[in-house]
Scaffold this motif. Structure first.
Motif, PDB file in Angstrom:
ATOM      1  N   GLU A 138     -14.941   1.103 -52.846  1.00 37.02           N
ATOM      2  CA  GLU A 138     -13.694   0.615 -53.450  1.00 37.02           C
ATOM      3  C   GLU A 138     -13.857   0.456 -54.964  1.00 37.02           C
ATOM      4  N   ASN A 195     -11.858   2.493 -58.154  1.00 37.68           N
ATOM      5  CA  ASN A 195     -11.340   1.932 -59.418  1.00 37.68           C
ATOM      6  C   ASN A 195     -11.822   2.758 -60.604  1.00 37.68           C
ATOM      7  N   GLN A 244      -9.996   6.086 -60.720  1.00 34.89           N
ATOM      8  CA  GLN A 244      -8.634   5.932 -61.227  1.00 34.89           C
ATOM      9  C   GLN A 244      -8.619   5.861 -62.751  1.00 34.89           C
ATOM     10  N   CYS A 256      -4.425   5.541 -55.901  1.00 37.57           N
ATOM     11  CA  CYS A 256      -3.851   4.215 -55.619  1.00 37.57           C
ATOM     12  C   CYS A 256      -3.520   4.073 -54.137  1.00 37.57           C
ATOM     13  N   ARG A 257      -2.986   5.129 -53.558  1.00 41.92           N
ATOM     14  CA  ARG A 257      -2.648   5.098 -52.134  1.00 41.92           C
ATOM     15  C   ARG A 257      -3.910   4.961 -51.286  1.00 41.92           C
ATOM     16  N   GLN A 267      -6.679   3.530 -52.269  1.00 42.34           N
ATOM     17  CA  GLN A 267      -7.141   2.155 -52.450  1.00 42.34           C
ATOM     18  C   GLN A 267      -6.401   1.191 -51.515  1.00 42.34           C
ATOM     19  N   LYS A 268      -5.106   1.371 -51.414  1.00 38.49           N
ATOM     20  CA  LYS A 268      -4.306   0.500 -50.538  1.00 38.49           C
ATOM     21  C   LYS A 268      -4.703   0.692 -49.077  1.00 38.49           C
ATOM     22  N   ASP A 269      -4.970   1.936 -48.709  1.00 34.56           N
ATOM     23  CA  ASP A 269      -5.365   2.199 -47.326  1.00 34.56           C
ATOM     24  C   ASP A 269      -6.712   1.559 -47.011  1.00 34.56           C
ATOM     25  N   ASP A 285      -7.965  -1.069 -48.407  1.00 35.00           N
ATOM     26  CA  ASP A 285      -7.733  -2.509 -48.344  1.00 35.00           C
ATOM     27  C   ASP A 285      -7.126  -2.895 -47.002  1.00 35.00           C
ATOM     28  N   ARG A 286      -6.210  -2.064 -46.515  1.00 36.73           N
ATOM     29  CA  ARG A 286      -5.547  -2.349 -45.238  1.00 36.73           C
ATOM     30  C   ARG A 286      -6.494  -2.147 -44.055  1.00 36.73           C
ATOM     31  N   LYS A 310      -9.391  -5.009 -44.226  1.00 32.99           N
ATOM     32  CA  LYS A 310      -9.063  -6.360 -44.687  1.00 32.99           C
ATOM     33  C   LYS A 310      -9.672  -7.431 -43.784  1.00 32.99           C
TER      34      LYS A 310
END
Length: 405
Positions: A214, A218, A221, A263-264, A266-268, A270-271, A274
């Motif tokens: 992760e 960053n 990106q 970004c997408r 990264q969100k995945d 995190d989801r 989590k």
């Protein structure tokens, strides 16, 4: 062929029934022997987790592979195939749930001992209101059990790279850049996937790999925003080639286009992970009990942790043994809470190794498995291909030699 390879044993070979039916029965007998051993060991599991993989396709059928990872009081880890479920016959989530609960009941595994679930990313598994994970968590709710931890990133990690980058159908400079970017992202995910294939490192180490990746996202990106292609080897090669034909660099690379994809991703991540972040303190405590500050630990464990950190004997054991051996030797009477945390953390799947075994077998034997097979026979083949348990050969031979009643 056997007579050519073993000419000195032709007489013995002649007495062996190698007919398809006899071979099938031997496979089923070995499966039953392995299954019985697994169920005997499952009685001693202090905690266990399940891995649910719905990406197995055999001929024209789709199957859910259900794996179990359990640990006993001595932190002996066992990873085995629990069952396979034909998704054609169990299409609804309710039917799937019933089949899994039946398999758990048959193995003597209560939901109160279930700690974790790792799954694929499909809607059947992780749908917000109708996914199998939601149903499993609802069933597993109990005052006496840890909240069930779910994460869906270990299995088929490469599926996370299947993003729609809106690649043009016409092969032009944009298409080439898009292609290079996707190749680079898949390579980064492949590197992480390789790290997550190492078994017996425990979930704390696997979680460290996830956190490191992760942080890497960053960095990627920021680099793509700056048009720094240091970590985008394929894209950099394409851009360098295109520069020789196009004068204005702005017409070649559109960083905003790829920033959206990162970004997408990264969100995945995190989801999907989590829940592991919710138990971060438990993972850190498990991995580094002597460096974990007691004031940051849950109140219930502080007294035990302080006593443990004051013990020079345990410190020596911690330094000279691996984590599994250290916690196996830790007294459950003196440190019941820490030992309980250790069992729960150790029961979480820490790799995709057993799933990789199953799919490796599937790929190598596509032709054989495409023949008509019952679900029972297929289940037996997958168990034998993935097991770490040694069959009791003497018992199998004795049973074979017993006359039929």
């Amino acid at each position: 062929m056997l007579t050519d390879v073993l000419p000195d044993h032709v007489g013995v070979l002649g007495g062996i029934d190698l007919s398809p039916e006899a071979t099938r029965q031997r496979v089923l007998n070995i499966n039953e022997n392995l299954r019985s051993q697994l169920f005997n060991r499952a009685k001693d599991f202090k905690a266990y987790s399940l891995a649910l993989d719905d990406q197995a396709f055999v001929a024209y059928e789709n199957y859910l592979l259900v794996f179990v990872r359990g640990v006993d009081q001595d932190l002996e880890v066992q990873e085995e195939l629990l069952t396979i479920i034909n998704l054609t016959n169990h299409f609804s989530v309710g039917a799937l749930m019933a089949a899994i609960l039946e398999a758990l009941q048959t193995a003597g595994l209560s939901l109160q001992r279930m700690v974790g679930l790792t799954t694929t990313h499909t809607l059947r598994m992780i749908g917000e209101n109708s996914g199998l994970v939601s149903y499993m968590r609802e069933k597993a709710v109990s005052p006496n059990c840890w909240n069930v931890i779910h994460y869906s990133g270990f299995l088929h990690l490469e599926l996370l790279s299947s993003y729609d980058v809106d690649i043009n159908q016409v092969i032009n400079q944009q298409w080439l850049c898009d292609f290079g970017f996707v190749v680079d992202i898949m390579n980064h995910l492949r590197e992480l996937s390789e790290l997550l294939r190492f078994n017996r490192v425990f979930a704390a180490t696997a979680f460290d790999h996830i956190c490191t990746f992760e942080a890497k996202l960053n960095l990627l990106q920021r680099h793509i925003e700056e048009k720094n292609l240091t970590h985008f080897a394929a894209l950099r090669e394409i851009v360098d080639e295109l520069k020789q034909h196009i004068k204005e660099e702005e017409k070649i690379l559109d960083p905003g286009r790829y920033k959206v994809v990162i970004c997408r991703l990264q969100k995945d991540f995190d989801r999907h992970f989590k829940d592991l972040k919710f138990i971060k303190k438990d993972l850190e405590l498990f991995a580094n009990p002597f460096n974990f500050k007691p004031e940051y630990a849950p109140i219930s464990v502080r007294v035990e942790l302080t006593k443990l950190q004051a013990s020079t004997d345990l410190w020596d054991e911690y330094r000279n043994k691996d984590l599994g051996q250290f916690y196996a030797g830790l007294s459950a009477e003196s440190y019941p809470i820490i030992k309980g945390v250790a069992c729960k953390v150790a029961s979480l799947f820490d790799s995709s190794e057993i799933c990789e075994k199953a799919f490796s077998y599937l790929v190598r034997n596509q032709h054989t498995l495409s023949q008509p097979l019952t679900d029972e026979h297929l289940h037996a083949l997958f168990r034998i291909a993935t097991t770490e348990i040694e069959p009791h050969w003497d018992a199998l031979v004795r049973a074979r030699n017993q006359p039929n009643p």
